[in-house]
Write a protein that holds these residues in place. Structure first.
Motif, PDB file in Angstrom:
ATOM      1  N   PRO A 195     -11.861  -9.057 -16.835  1.00 60.80           N
ATOM      2  CA  PRO A 195     -12.678  -8.815 -15.628  1.00 60.80           C
ATOM      3  C   PRO A 195     -11.856  -8.787 -14.348  1.00 60.80           C
ATOM      4  N   LEU A 196     -10.871  -9.677 -14.235  1.00 54.74           N
ATOM      5  CA  LEU A 196     -10.032  -9.695 -13.043  1.00 54.74           C
ATOM      6  C   LEU A 196      -9.166  -8.443 -12.970  1.00 54.74           C
ATOM      7  N   LEU A 197      -8.628  -8.010 -14.102  1.00 52.62           N
ATOM      8  CA  LEU A 197      -7.795  -6.805 -14.123  1.00 52.62           C
ATOM      9  C   LEU A 197      -8.609  -5.562 -13.794  1.00 52.62           C
ATOM     10  N   LEU A 198      -9.829  -5.509 -14.305  1.00 56.58           N
ATOM     11  CA  LEU A 198     -10.697  -4.367 -13.998  1.00 56.58           C
ATOM     12  C   LEU A 198     -11.083  -4.359 -12.522  1.00 56.58           C
ATOM     13  N   GLU A 199     -11.268  -5.543 -11.962  1.00 59.80           N
ATOM     14  CA  GLU A 199     -11.543  -5.628 -10.521  1.00 59.80           C
ATOM     15  C   GLU A 199     -10.358  -5.084  -9.717  1.00 59.80           C
ATOM     16  N   GLY A 200      -9.142  -5.403 -10.163  1.00 57.16           N
ATOM     17  CA  GLY A 200      -7.966  -4.853  -9.500  1.00 57.16           C
ATOM     18  C   GLY A 200      -7.869  -3.353  -9.655  1.00 57.16           C
ATOM     19  N   PHE A 201      -8.262  -2.825 -10.827  1.00 58.14           N
ATOM     20  CA  PHE A 201      -8.224  -1.376 -11.027  1.00 58.14           C
ATOM     21  C   PHE A 201      -9.225  -0.669 -10.117  1.00 58.14           C
ATOM     22  N   VAL A 202     -10.399  -1.266  -9.953  1.00 55.25           N
ATOM     23  CA  VAL A 202     -11.385  -0.688  -9.023  1.00 55.25           C
ATOM     24  C   VAL A 202     -10.803  -0.637  -7.612  1.00 55.25           C
ATOM     25  N   PHE A 203     -10.037  -1.652  -7.243  1.00 51.30           N
ATOM     26  CA  PHE A 203      -9.403  -1.660  -5.925  1.00 51.30           C
ATOM     27  C   PHE A 203      -8.376  -0.533  -5.825  1.00 51.30           C
ATOM     28  N   ASN A 204      -7.649  -0.258  -6.922  1.00 51.05           N
ATOM     29  CA  ASN A 204      -6.737   0.887  -6.943  1.00 51.05           C
ATOM     30  C   ASN A 204      -7.479   2.189  -6.684  1.00 51.05           C
ATOM     31  N   VAL A 205      -8.622   2.346  -7.327  1.00 50.76           N
ATOM     32  CA  VAL A 205      -9.411   3.567  -7.157  1.00 50.76           C
ATOM     33  C   VAL A 205      -9.914   3.690  -5.724  1.00 50.76           C
ATOM     34  N   ILE A 206     -10.363   2.559  -5.150  1.00 51.50           N
ATOM     35  CA  ILE A 206     -10.845   2.585  -3.760  1.00 51.50           C
ATOM     36  C   ILE A 206      -9.719   2.989  -2.806  1.00 51.50           C
ATOM     37  N   ILE A 207      -8.536   2.428  -3.013  1.00 43.20           N
ATOM     38  CA  ILE A 207      -7.384   2.785  -2.179  1.00 43.20           C
ATOM     39  C   ILE A 207      -7.085   4.272  -2.295  1.00 43.20           C
ATOM     40  N   SER A 208      -7.128   4.808  -3.517  1.00 43.74           N
ATOM     41  CA  SER A 208      -6.813   6.224  -3.715  1.00 43.74           C
ATOM     42  C   SER A 208      -7.853   7.125  -3.050  1.00 43.74           C
ATOM     43  N   ILE A 209      -9.123   6.749  -3.138  1.00 44.21           N
ATOM     44  CA  ILE A 209     -10.178   7.583  -2.547  1.00 44.21           C
ATOM     45  C   ILE A 209     -10.063   7.615  -1.023  1.00 44.21           C
ATOM     46  N   ILE A 210      -9.875   6.438  -0.408  1.00 49.69           N
ATOM     47  CA  ILE A 210      -9.781   6.388   1.054  1.00 49.69           C
ATOM     48  C   ILE A 210      -8.522   7.084   1.537  1.00 49.69           C
ATOM     49  N   ALA A 211      -7.382   6.838   0.862  1.00 51.04           N
ATOM     50  CA  ALA A 211      -6.140   7.492   1.265  1.00 51.04           C
ATOM     51  C   ALA A 211      -6.237   9.002   1.100  1.00 51.04           C
ATOM     52  N   MET A 212      -6.916   9.454   0.038  1.00 49.72           N
ATOM     53  CA  MET A 212      -7.077  10.893  -0.172  1.00 49.72           C
ATOM     54  C   MET A 212      -7.974  11.499   0.895  1.00 49.72           C
ATOM     55  N   ALA A 213      -9.018  10.788   1.289  1.00 51.32           N
ATOM     56  CA  ALA A 213      -9.916  11.300   2.337  1.00 51.32           C
ATOM     57  C   ALA A 213      -9.188  11.432   3.662  1.00 51.32           C
ATOM     58  N   ILE A 214      -8.435  10.380   4.039  1.00 53.24           N
ATOM     59  CA  ILE A 214      -7.689  10.430   5.307  1.00 53.24           C
ATOM     60  C   ILE A 214      -6.621  11.520   5.249  1.00 53.24           C
ATOM     61  N   GLY A 215      -5.889  11.578   4.126  1.00 54.77           N
ATOM     62  CA  GLY A 215      -4.847  12.586   3.996  1.00 54.77           C
ATOM     63  C   GLY A 215      -5.386  13.998   3.976  1.00 54.77           C
ATOM     64  N   THR A 216      -6.573  14.191   3.406  1.00 57.43           N
ATOM     65  CA  THR A 216      -7.164  15.532   3.355  1.00 57.43           C
ATOM     66  C   THR A 216      -7.587  16.006   4.741  1.00 57.43           C
ATOM     67  N   ILE A 217      -8.222  15.125   5.506  1.00 57.50           N
ATOM     68  CA  ILE A 217      -8.683  15.517   6.850  1.00 57.50           C
ATOM     69  C   ILE A 217      -7.499  15.821   7.761  1.00 57.50           C
ATOM     70  N   THR A 218      -6.543  14.903   7.809  1.00 56.13           N
ATOM     71  CA  THR A 218      -5.377  15.120   8.670  1.00 56.13           C
ATOM     72  C   THR A 218      -4.496  16.256   8.148  1.00 56.13           C
ATOM     73  N   GLY A 219      -4.382  16.375   6.826  1.00 58.56           N
ATOM     74  CA  GLY A 219      -3.568  17.445   6.260  1.00 58.56           C
ATOM     75  C   GLY A 219      -4.166  18.814   6.480  1.00 58.56           C
ATOM     76  N   ALA A 220      -5.498  18.924   6.442  1.00 54.91           N
ATOM     77  CA  ALA A 220      -6.138  20.212   6.709  1.00 54.91           C
ATOM     78  C   ALA A 220      -5.873  20.654   8.147  1.00 54.91           C
ATOM     79  N   ALA A 221      -5.956  19.694   9.079  1.00 54.15           N
ATOM     80  CA  ALA A 221      -5.651  20.027  10.476  1.00 54.15           C
ATOM     81  C   ALA A 221      -4.191  20.429  10.632  1.00 54.15           C
TER      82      ALA A 221
END
Length: 279
Positions: A64-90
């Motif tokens: 359960p703790l490892l899966l919680e950490g993996f979910v945090f990895n996914v959250i980091i990737s989604i937010i970083a991808m969103a920020i990078g996509t908006i700024t990268g498109a500009a």
């Protein structure tokens, strides 16, 4: 009056072009890799001591703790991808700007962050950004995971910039000329004609970039962010540094990232086939 004889000239048929890339990801490739990850843990199970808790019991206790950490990895990737996509498109639109200064600045910024190591950019964000930002009476904290997101979004921004520039440049010039003949402004041409056609071309490389970013989120463990790799190390340390747990635990980490990223890779291949452009 002489009759003019006509002869049928031989016509050379166009040569059939065969696809150069014959290798495609199949579902059985994923099954083989999953089986390989399971097989690599067999020596660890065989070497466990009977007096200690079994490897499966330990792994299930920490799962359960490892899966919680993996979910945090996914959250980091989604937010970083969103920020990078908006700024990268500009930034990508800046590379095709008619203003020479804007175009040059966008190109230099893109090339700098695109060719910089991801880990160096991550350390850059972690140690050079402040711990908090004060705006008047308000204080905005910047925890380590926020800095990690900023550090990972920088190379994503540069790669998205190249994806946007390449997608716009791949369209034939006749699209621009036809739109200009209808008295469209450049902004109208971009948003109503060019960019809607580029989405199909940009989507597969964008998804591939997201898979790479997701796998790169484990770099945040080096700077102390409590994601899956960090929690795995802490769990192994809590178990007294048992060497027989190394292979099962890290195989589980590998398996989780594979289960998440492999469907994205398969979907990317399907989109490449569906949106294939024949010039």
């Amino acid at each position: 009056m002489k009759k003019i004889e006509t002869s049928i000239l031989p016509v050379m048929m166009p040569r059939r072009i065969r696809p150069t890339n014959k290798f495609r990801l199949k579902a059985w490739h994923g099954i083989i890799l999953v089986m390989l990850a399971i097989v690599t843990t067999v020596p660890a199970f065989a070497a466990e001591e009977p007096a200690r808790a079994s490897i499966l019991d330990v792994l299930f206790r920490w799962m359960p703790l490892l899966l919680e950490g993996f979910v945090f990895n996914v959250i980091i990737s989604i937010i970083a991808m969103a920020i990078g996509t908006i700024t990268g498109a500009a930034l990508g639109l800046g590379q095709i700007s008619l203003n020479g200064s804007v175009r040059k600045f966008a190109w230099i910024t893109t090339q700098f962050f695109r060719n910089a190591p991801w880990l160096v950019l991550l350390f850059f964000a972690m140690f050079l950004l402040p711990f908090e930002i004060r705006i008047g009476d308000f204080t905005i904290p910047l925890p380590d995971w926020v800095k990690a997101i900023i550090g990972l979004s920088l190379p994503v921004m540069a790669n998205v910039s190249e994806i946007v520039r390449g997608g716009v440049s791949s369209l034939p010039s006749g699209q621009w000329e036809a739109a200009e003949s209808l008295a469209f402004s450049r902004t109208q041409v971009l948003w109503r004609i060019i960019l809607p056609q580029c989405v199909k071309r940009m989507l597969p490389p964008w998804m591939n970039l997201y898979s790479i970013l997701t796998m790169a989120t484990v770099l945040a463990s080096i700077v102390g962010v409590s994601e899956m790799m960090t929690l795995t190390g802490q769990a192994l340390a809590a178990e007294g540094g048992r060497s027989d747990l190394l292979m099962p635990f890290y195989s589980f980490v590998l398996l989780m990232f594979f289960i998440y990223c492999y469907p994205i890779a398969r979907w990317t291949v399907r989109l490449e086939k569906k949106f294939a452009v024949i010039n």
